[in-house]
Structure formats: structure tokens, C-alpha cells
Design an enzyme around this catalytic site. Structure first.
Site, short mmCIF file in Angstrom:
data_model
loop_
_atom_site.label_atom_id
_atom_site.label_comp_id
_atom_site.label_asym_id
_atom_site.label_seq_id
_atom_site.Cartn_x
_atom_site.Cartn_y
_atom_site.Cartn_z
CB VAL A 7 1.80 5.51 -2.62
CG1 VAL A 7 0.72 5.73 -1.57
CG2 VAL A 7 2.40 6.84 -3.05
N GLY A 8 2.55 2.70 -0.55
CA GLY A 8 1.99 1.45 -0.11
C GLY A 8 0.84 1.68 0.86
CG ASN A 9 -2.38 -1.01 0.99
OD1 ASN A 9 -3.37 -0.40 0.61
ND2 ASN A 9 -1.87 -2.03 0.31
CB THR A 10 1.85 0.07 5.94
OG1 THR A 10 1.00 -1.08 5.95
CG2 THR A 10 2.25 0.41 7.36
CB ALA A 108 1.13 0.78 -9.54
CG ASP A 109 2.47 -3.21 -5.52
OD1 ASP A 109 1.58 -3.36 -6.37
OD2 ASP A 109 2.45 -3.79 -4.41
CB THR A 185 1.54 -16.82 24.04
OG1 THR A 185 0.95 -17.71 24.99
CG2 THR A 185 0.50 -16.48 22.98
#
Length: 255
Positions: A7-10, A108-109, A185
Site C-alpha cells: 500500500v503506497g501513497n499513490t 514498512a516499505d 519548457t
């Protein structure tokens, strides 16, 4: 079979292992408002649609850096997969000697990646570079000591910061640029992001080699969603996209 969940932030990435082989990977957006039913139905549907029977899953493990998701995720595993997941957290067996001053602070990761790296490359000094939402570099000694490391903004965070913190700079695709000079850019941002991250990783690893490993070259592993962007530049000895998932599987076996 064993289901591993990162489970990651994204995003939340899942890996299904049959023995030591990962036979299926799938993912969904991490949503702190997801119910256990929503998560559980997603698991069953993803497995069924790809030819796997959820009833064959005997164990599950979770590596989570989003605590607000954990209750629903545990309930989903219990209700829909009929197994209580093991969480990578303080107090479980890891096979590592944690040298952090406060082990509870370690993500944890990072622990899961270190467990996976040690099982893939025993008796080896290593730097593990995880290029996800954040870019982290962690050090593991040949004696399985988790020594610590460094954290810097990830590529996605950097893109978002430029787009939201300035009036005219756009959000751009994260990709390896064709050259060092940006003629637009968008290209200029891509050059800055790519070579800025590359230079940071090179310099940090060079300093770790000199000051931590006494000049001995460590084995450098790349993992995380953006590691492959740097696949051809020679900074990694090996890229293992599923390193965290493999580490979770190893932790399940240790416990």
C-alpha cells in the site's frame, strides 16, 4: 498461494506468489475512503478475471505506509479471502538487525524492500533505491544490518510542485529525455527532473560507498515505479520491480 500487498501513497500493488514465483500482479489507486467490501470485491474480481481462484490463497501479507487504509484492508482479507494478513511492522521477525535509533519510524516499505534484498543477495553490502512517490535510498550491510539511509522528493512530487507552485510551468510526463538540452519548457522540465534525480542518486551512493562502506562498492538495487526510467544509465546493478512484494512474502515465511 500467497497474496502480498504493497500500500503506497499513490497506488496499491498486489502480487500473487505460487512458491517463489510471482504469477500475477495487479494494482488499484490507494483510496483512504475505500470500504472493506469494495477492496474485497476488487481482490476477488481481479483474481477471477485473470484465471486465479481466491480460495487457493492460504496466506496474505501487507506492507502499508497509509495507516488509515489498514483496517478496511484487514477486514477485506478476512471476509473475502478468509485469511488474516501479516503486517510489516515493529515486533515481527525480519531477519534484519535494525540500527535505526527508533525502529518504529522506519517505513514498512523500506523494511520489506530490505528483507527482499537480503534474501536475493545474502552476505552483500547493498544500497536499495526505491523510486516511488518519494525517492529513498537505504543501506543494508553484509551482516544484514539495516543502517539507515536518505529520503528525497520523488519525480511525481517534483512535477506536481513545479506545476502547482508556479504560474506558467505545466505538469509533464515523467520520461527519460532525448538529450541534455530542453528546446521547449516541457523538455527542459524533463531534463531537470531526470538529471537532477540521477545526479542526486549518484552522489549519495558515491558518498555512502566512501563513508559507510569504506570504499568497497556496494551492490545497488533499483525498485519502485520510476526505477525503469533510469534503466539504461548504469547506476543500478539490478532492477527488481517486485522487490517489496517479494520482501513481504519472505516476511510471511519468517513469521
Amino acid at each position: 498461494m500467497v497474496l502480498t500487498i504493497d500500500v503506497g501513497n499513490t497506488s496499491t500493488t498486489c502480487g500473487l506468489f505460487d512458491g517463489d514465483k510471482i504469477v500475477f500482479q495487479f494494482r488499484r489507486e490507494t483510496n483512504i475512503h475505500s470500504s472493506s467490501d469494495e477492496i474485497g470485491i476488487f481482490f476477488r474480481t481481479a483474481l477471477k478475471e485473470n484465471g486465479f481462484d481466491w480460495k487457493q490463497i492460504t496466506r496474505a501479507g501487507v506492507c502499508s505506509v497509509v495507516p488509515s487504509v489498514n483496517y478496511s484492508l484487514s477486514s477485506a482479507c478476512s471476509k473475502y479471502l478468509n485469511c488474516e494478513p501479516l503486517y510489516i511492522q515493529a515486533g515481527i521477525k525480519t531477519g534484519l538487525k535494525i540500527k535505526y535509533s527508533n525502529p518504529k519510524e522506519i517505513g514498512a516499505d523500506l523494511i520489506a524492500a530490505a528483507i527482499g534484498a537480503v534474501n536475493l543477495n545474502p552476505n552483500t553490502n547493498m544500497i536499495i533505491a526505491d523510486l516511488g512517490t518519494a525517492t529513498t535510498l537505504e543501506l543494508v550491510s553484509k551482516n544484514n544490518e539495516f543502517l539507515g539511509g536518505s529520503i528525497l522528493p520523488g519525480l511525481k512530487i517534483s512535477v506536481d510542485a513545479l506545476a502547482t507552485g508556479t504560474a506558467k510551468l505545466p505538469s509533464v510526463e515523467i520520461a527519460r529525455p532525448d538529450g541534455i538540452l530542453g528546446a521547449t519548457t516541457t523538455e527542459a522540465i524533463q531534463v531537470g527532473l531526470y538529471y537532477g534525480t540521477l545526479g542526486s542518486i549518484k552522489e549519495i551512493c558515491r558518498t555512502y560507498q566512501k563513508e559507510v562502506f569504506n570504499g568497497e562498492k556496494p551492490f545497488i538495487i533499483g525498485t519502485g515505479g520510476f526505477a525503469k526510467v533510469f534503466q539504461k544509465c548504469g547506476i543500478f546493478d539490478k532492477i527488481v520491480p517486485e522487490l517489496v512484494l517479494f520482501g513481504v512474502k519472505c516476511a510471511i515465511e519468517l513469521n
